[in-house]
Motif scaffolding. Structure first.
Motif, PDB file in Angstrom:
ATOM      1  N   GLY A 296       0.810  -1.219   0.000  1.00  0.00           N
ATOM      2  CA  GLY A 296       0.000   0.000   0.000  1.00  0.00           C
ATOM      3  C   GLY A 296       0.841   1.266   0.000  1.00  0.00           C
ATOM      4  O   GLY A 296       0.681   2.145  -0.856  1.00  0.00           O
ATOM      5  N   LEU A 327      -5.337   1.593  -7.726  1.00  0.00           N
ATOM      6  CA  LEU A 327      -6.434   0.945  -7.009  1.00  0.00           C
ATOM      7  C   LEU A 327      -6.536  -0.536  -7.369  1.00  0.00           C
ATOM      8  O   LEU A 327      -6.817  -1.383  -6.518  1.00  0.00           O
ATOM      9  N   GLN A 328      -6.318  -0.849  -8.645  1.00  0.00           N
ATOM     10  CA  GLN A 328      -6.356  -2.260  -9.034  1.00  0.00           C
ATOM     11  C   GLN A 328      -5.236  -3.038  -8.350  1.00  0.00           C
ATOM     12  O   GLN A 328      -5.438  -4.168  -7.881  1.00  0.00           O
ATOM     13  N   VAL A 330      -3.808  -2.313  -5.498  1.00  0.00           N
ATOM     14  CA  VAL A 330      -4.130  -2.405  -4.074  1.00  0.00           C
ATOM     15  C   VAL A 330      -5.150  -3.506  -3.819  1.00  0.00           C
ATOM     16  O   VAL A 330      -5.013  -4.310  -2.884  1.00  0.00           O
ATOM     17  N   MET A 331      -6.172  -3.586  -4.646  1.00  0.00           N
ATOM     18  CA  MET A 331      -7.193  -4.617  -4.456  1.00  0.00           C
ATOM     19  C   MET A 331      -6.641  -6.002  -4.772  1.00  0.00           C
ATOM     20  O   MET A 331      -6.951  -6.980  -4.088  1.00  0.00           O
ATOM     21  N   LEU A 378      -7.916  -3.638   3.547  1.00  0.00           N
ATOM     22  CA  LEU A 378      -8.117  -3.059   2.221  1.00  0.00           C
ATOM     23  C   LEU A 378      -8.388  -1.565   2.317  1.00  0.00           C
ATOM     24  O   LEU A 378      -7.854  -0.779   1.522  1.00  0.00           O
ATOM     25  N   ALA A 379      -9.177  -1.164   3.295  1.00  0.00           N
ATOM     26  CA  ALA A 379      -9.472   0.266   3.468  1.00  0.00           C
ATOM     27  C   ALA A 379      -8.216   1.040   3.848  1.00  0.00           C
ATOM     28  O   ALA A 379      -7.985   2.157   3.354  1.00  0.00           O
ATOM     29  N   MET A 382      -6.294   1.501   0.663  1.00  0.00           N
ATOM     30  CA  MET A 382      -6.956   2.429  -0.261  1.00  0.00           C
ATOM     31  C   MET A 382      -6.795   3.876   0.187  1.00  0.00           C
ATOM     32  O   MET A 382      -6.643   4.778  -0.632  1.00  0.00           O
ATOM     33  N   VAL A 385      -3.556   5.362  -1.080  1.00  0.00           N
ATOM     34  CA  VAL A 385      -3.571   5.697  -2.507  1.00  0.00           C
ATOM     35  C   VAL A 385      -4.496   6.868  -2.796  1.00  0.00           C
ATOM     36  O   VAL A 385      -4.130   7.811  -3.504  1.00  0.00           O
ATOM     37  N   LEU A 386      -5.703   6.831  -2.243  1.00  0.00           N
ATOM     38  CA  LEU A 386      -6.689   7.870  -2.551  1.00  0.00           C
ATOM     39  C   LEU A 386      -6.279   9.224  -1.987  1.00  0.00           C
ATOM     40  O   LEU A 386      -6.463  10.255  -2.642  1.00  0.00           O
ATOM     41  N   ALA A 438     -12.046   5.797   3.409  1.00  0.00           N
ATOM     42  CA  ALA A 438     -11.729   5.442   2.025  1.00  0.00           C
ATOM     43  C   ALA A 438     -12.903   5.733   1.096  1.00  0.00           C
ATOM     44  O   ALA A 438     -12.725   6.252  -0.011  1.00  0.00           O
ATOM     45  N   LEU A 442     -12.795   8.396  -2.092  1.00  0.00           N
ATOM     46  CA  LEU A 442     -13.097   7.952  -3.455  1.00  0.00           C
ATOM     47  C   LEU A 442     -14.244   8.762  -4.054  1.00  0.00           C
ATOM     48  O   LEU A 442     -14.167   9.207  -5.211  1.00  0.00           O
TER      49      LEU A 442
END
Length: 525
Positions: A296, A327-328, A330-331, A378-379, A382, A385-386, A438, A442
């Motif tokens: 991340g 985002l891709q 990260v997921m 995950l949050a 994210m 990144v966000l 997150a 977004l």
């Protein structure tokens, strides 16, 4: 002509793909994190979840929290966009002048903060661990004593982060990513070799933190000199570049590190709970931070200079494409990491920490909070990144507003959940607020028109869901009962864990490939 030649010294020969840059940072960070786990294994073996361990974790967490909030958080997110703009639009002399002024101003402010903190260590300890102050005088005094030793680490590591931000801005990602390795080496050596020399032995860890700060800063300076950007510190409060950085930093001090603030609130409330609660949260948080730090933060670090240049060039399409890629990634990595942490919580903690002073009950308690943190992993990723999408556009106000809302939600859920669930409720509240944070970040990027979903997301989600379901089922089927893991020796644990991790990775990648994922889907220049 001389000016152009100087510029060429620090400019990369070619633009490096984001996947390759992320891989470089990820590998270096993985090395650091693995040594970090080794460090925690040593600390757990020597000090367990005792009162002295709780005291050290508080004394280390305060400067470490401020480092993440101030140095790696607000400062880096404000400094890199401004430095990237100077690099794109001005000559090397202007860049050098900005570096000089920032080094002098940052250093002076941090020296003043450090002096105040060392003098007021008991007050800081009471603020961040009020449960120690009210309920355990011995832990409180020991934590305050160690805080006087550890707090100067903030000054040293902030200057290290400054040097790292300059290197990152010029695509020298490997050196800043490797630097944290030195902290882990220092703490491991201090626990093993210095602890017999101190009374109480845990004081050796505090001195290890101080030594690490000095070594990390000195390590990066030759690389700045190689780029001809070694700072000559000067006070520059009135410099326009410094002013812009400070203006961006003030709101970012809160906005960029809401997750860290939430974790710190967990520590404050955990200090009121039974002995060991701070340590249980620490060990579970360390495991949750492994994928967060390796992937991340690595992705966020790499895309910040790129997004800053895209914004400076007014290239919205490229800006959105870069965020989509991030985002891709990260997921693709964050979801399986969260599934693995949730399913394998006890085996991972037993394999890494169940030695020496850390008992069976400590593993059980830490595994419960680890599962709660895993739900929010995950949050957490994210957000990194966000938030970068905002800071690269020099917008620090919006993440602040969102961060305040998330912090309020976190505190509400802390108070609601701590009663019935103790330390696990604190971790769960952090995860809940992270998803809110997150989601709002977004939504704001979409609403402002700088981000739009690219084609192919539907199929990507189908691939990831299928791969994670199959991987999770295989891990559950293969995993032994925790009581069996507790009876195993070191090497059987390591071998069984290596098999589980290897099988999980192979199954996950195989299902992704079956559903159509190819290497070209991962590339982004």
């Amino acid at each position: 002509m001389q000016q152009d030649k100087s510029q060429a010294v620090v400019k990369p020969k070619k633009t490096v793909g984001l996947l390759r840059s992320s891989a470089i940072v990820g590998v270096m960070t993985m090395l650091s994190r693995m040594l970090g786990l080794a460090r925690d294994v040593v600390v757990a073996s020597y000090f367990g979840a005792s009162g002295s361990a709780d005291a050290f974790f508080v004394a280390f967490k305060i400067p470490n929290f401020m480092r993440r909030l101030f140095a790696e958080g607000a400062f880096s997110q404000a400094f890199v966009p401004v430095l990237s703009e100077y690099r794109s639009q001005r000559d090397l002399q202007s860049v050098q002048q900005l570096v000089n002024y920032v080094a002098g101003t940052l250093g002076s402010v941090l020296i003043a903060i450090t002096v105040l903190a060392v003098v007021g260590a008991p007050m800081l300890t009471a603020l961040f661990a009020p449960g120690f102050y009210l309920g355990d005088e011995g832990k409180f005094e020991l934590a305050a004593q160690m805080l006087r030793i550890t707090f100067p680490y903030l000054l040293l590591i902030s200057l290290t982060a400054f040097a790292g931000a300059v290197l990152n801005s010029y695509e020298r990602f490997a050196i800043p990513a490797f630097t944290p390795v030195l902290l882990n080496v220092s703490l491991i050596c201090s626990a093993i070799f210095l602890s017999p020399l101190f009374d109480p032995p845990v004081l050796a860890l505090a001195w290890g933190v101080m030594i690490a700060g000095c070594v990390q800063l000195v390590f990066q300076l030759p690389f700045m000199a190689q780029m001809r950007l070694l700072p000559k510190p000067r006070w520059g409060w009135d410099d326009p570049g410094v002013r812009r950085i400070m203006t961006l930093m003030v709101p970012a001090l809160f906005g960029v590190s809401v997750t860290q603030i939430n974790l710190l609130l967990d520590t404050v409330l955990a200090s009121f709970l039974q002995t060991g609660s701070v340590s249980w949260l620490y060990y579970s948080d360390r495991l949750a931070e492994l994928p967060l730090g390796v992937f991340g933060i690595a992705i966020a670090t790499v895309i910040l200079p790129s997004l800053s240049r895209r914004h400076a060039e007014d290239s919205n399409e490229s800006f959105s494409a870069t965020l989509n890629w991030a985002l891709q990634m990260v997921m693709l990595i964050g979801i399986p990491a969260a599934v693995a942490l949730f399913v394998l919580a006890e085996p991972m903690l037993i394999t890494l920490f169940h030695y020496g002073a850390l008992g069976d009950r400590d593993v059980l308690m830490a595994s419960m909070s680890l599962r709660a943190y895993a739900c929010g992993l995950l949050a957490f990723m994210m957000i990194k990144v966000l938030a970068t999408g905002y800071f690269s556009r020099q917008d620090t106000k919006t993440p602040v507003k969102i961060g305040i809302q998330a912090a309020v939600v976190n505190m509400i859920f802390n108070l609601l959940l701590i009663g019935p669930f103790d330390h696990v409720g604190l971790a769960a509240a952090t995860a809940i607020s992270a998803f809110m944070n997150a989601g709002l970040l977004l939504y704001g990027l979409i609403k402002s028109g700088v981000f739009a979903w690219s084609t192919g997301w539907g199929m990507s989600i189908v691939r990831m869901l299928a791969a994670n379901v199959v991987m999770g089922a295989v891990l559950i089927w293969l995993m032994k009962d925790p009581s069996v893991w507790l009876q195993l020796g070191l090497w059987p644990r390591v071998i069984d864990m290596a098999i589980l991790v290897t099988v999980g990775v192979v199954v996950y990648v195989l299902v992704l490939v079956i559903f159509g994922l190819r290497l070209r889907h991962l590339r982004h220049s």
